[in-house]
Scaffold this motif. Structure first.
Motif, short mmCIF file in Angstrom:
data_model
loop_
_atom_site.label_atom_id
_atom_site.label_comp_id
_atom_site.label_asym_id
_atom_site.label_seq_id
_atom_site.Cartn_x
_atom_site.Cartn_y
_atom_site.Cartn_z
N ASN A 188 54.31 -94.13 -6.75
CA ASN A 188 53.25 -93.52 -5.94
C ASN A 188 53.71 -93.10 -4.54
N SER A 189 55.01 -93.04 -4.32
CA SER A 189 55.52 -92.65 -3.01
C SER A 189 55.54 -91.12 -2.89
N ILE A 190 54.61 -90.59 -2.08
CA ILE A 190 54.61 -89.13 -1.91
C ILE A 190 55.89 -88.68 -1.21
N TYR A 191 56.42 -89.52 -0.34
CA TYR A 191 57.62 -89.14 0.40
C TYR A 191 58.80 -88.95 -0.54
N ILE A 192 58.94 -89.85 -1.51
CA ILE A 192 60.05 -89.71 -2.45
C ILE A 192 59.82 -88.50 -3.35
N HIS A 193 58.59 -88.30 -3.81
CA HIS A 193 58.31 -87.11 -4.63
C HIS A 193 58.63 -85.84 -3.84
N ARG A 194 58.25 -85.80 -2.57
CA ARG A 194 58.53 -84.60 -1.76
C ARG A 194 60.02 -84.40 -1.55
N LYS A 195 60.74 -85.48 -1.26
CA LYS A 195 62.20 -85.35 -1.06
C LYS A 195 62.89 -84.91 -2.35
N LEU A 196 62.47 -85.48 -3.48
CA LEU A 196 63.04 -85.07 -4.76
C LEU A 196 62.73 -83.59 -5.01
N GLY A 197 61.52 -83.18 -4.70
CA GLY A 197 61.17 -81.77 -4.83
C GLY A 197 62.05 -80.88 -3.98
N LYS A 198 62.32 -81.31 -2.76
CA LYS A 198 63.15 -80.51 -1.85
C LYS A 198 64.58 -80.38 -2.39
N VAL A 199 65.12 -81.47 -2.93
CA VAL A 199 66.48 -81.39 -3.49
C VAL A 199 66.50 -80.47 -4.71
N TYR A 200 65.48 -80.57 -5.56
CA TYR A 200 65.42 -79.65 -6.69
C TYR A 200 65.34 -78.20 -6.19
N GLU A 201 64.61 -78.00 -5.11
CA GLU A 201 64.52 -76.66 -4.52
C GLU A 201 65.90 -76.19 -4.04
N PHE A 202 66.65 -77.07 -3.38
CA PHE A 202 68.01 -76.73 -2.93
C PHE A 202 68.87 -76.30 -4.12
N GLU A 203 68.67 -76.97 -5.25
CA GLU A 203 69.46 -76.67 -6.45
C GLU A 203 68.88 -75.50 -7.27
N LYS A 204 67.83 -74.89 -6.74
CA LYS A 204 67.16 -73.76 -7.40
C LYS A 204 66.53 -74.17 -8.74
N LYS A 205 66.16 -75.44 -8.84
CA LYS A 205 65.43 -75.94 -10.00
C LYS A 205 63.95 -75.98 -9.61
N TYR A 206 63.39 -74.79 -9.48
CA TYR A 206 62.06 -74.65 -8.90
C TYR A 206 60.96 -75.30 -9.74
N ASP A 207 61.06 -75.21 -11.06
CA ASP A 207 60.02 -75.82 -11.88
C ASP A 207 59.97 -77.34 -11.68
N LEU A 208 61.14 -77.96 -11.54
CA LEU A 208 61.17 -79.41 -11.28
C LEU A 208 60.63 -79.71 -9.88
N ALA A 209 60.96 -78.87 -8.92
CA ALA A 209 60.43 -79.05 -7.56
C ALA A 209 58.91 -78.95 -7.57
#
Length: 187
Positions: A49-70
């Protein structure tokens, strides 16, 4: 920072925040997104339930151009904390980068309804950014509202620049992003 984060994780391996911090260190110190993702996922195993970890994971997926995962991670974070405007802004950016711009306005409109219920004066700018993505205010209105605050102007340039790029106006988008990057913001 990475060595310190590793030591702390060894001392307290069952603390989700420690895995968040080591993931951040992998991103900032080494740009090792694979290890950052592993760290964030371990953190989510400990605290799903950590929104911070979900957001950071989303940002890393975005860096990797894995937009659907982000997008998935931002959606989870938004469900966990529907009053957080920046989660919705990050979600909008990933949707735009994924070429899914048509999905942005209805999501932003729902976010505005939810966030406006607990509205405070300090939230006005955040809501204006969401309203821009929802199509409720124009770019010129966004810039007019940002004129007295350099950090707001930079954010307006950034988000408008990204939007221009998604809409095929690459040179205009780059112009805005370059201006934002050149601003001397002490934040």
């Amino acid at each position: 920072a990475l060595d310190t984060a590793k030591k702390i994780v060894r001392m307290e391996p069952d603390n989700a925040i420690n895995h968040l911090n080591i993931g951040d260190a992998y991103v900032s110190d080494t740009r090792d997104f694979k290890l950052a993702i592993q760290s964030y996922k371990k953190g989510l195993e400990l605290d799903p339930n950590s929104i911070y970890i979900h957001r950071k994971l989303g940002k890393v997926y975005e860096f990797e151009k894995k937009y659907d995962l982000a997008i998935e991670e931002y959606e989870k974070a938004a469900q966990l904390r529907p009053m957080d405007p920046y989660t919705f802004l990050f979600w909008a950016v990933s949707l735009g980068k994924a070429g899914r711009q048509l999905e942005i306005p209805p999501i932003m409109k729902n976010a505005i309804k939810t966030i406006s219920k607990g509205f405070s004066a300090s939230d006005r700018w955040d809501i204006d950014l969401l309203r821009y993505f929802a199509g409720e205010i124009s770019e010129s209105d966004l810039f007019a509202r940002a004129r007295d605050f350099p950090i707001h102007r930079c954010q307006a340039l950034y988000y408008a620049g990204l939007r221009h790029i998604w809409e095929g106006e690459r040179s205009k988008g780059i112009e805005f992003l370059t201006e934002c990057q050149s601003m001397d913001i002490d934040a």
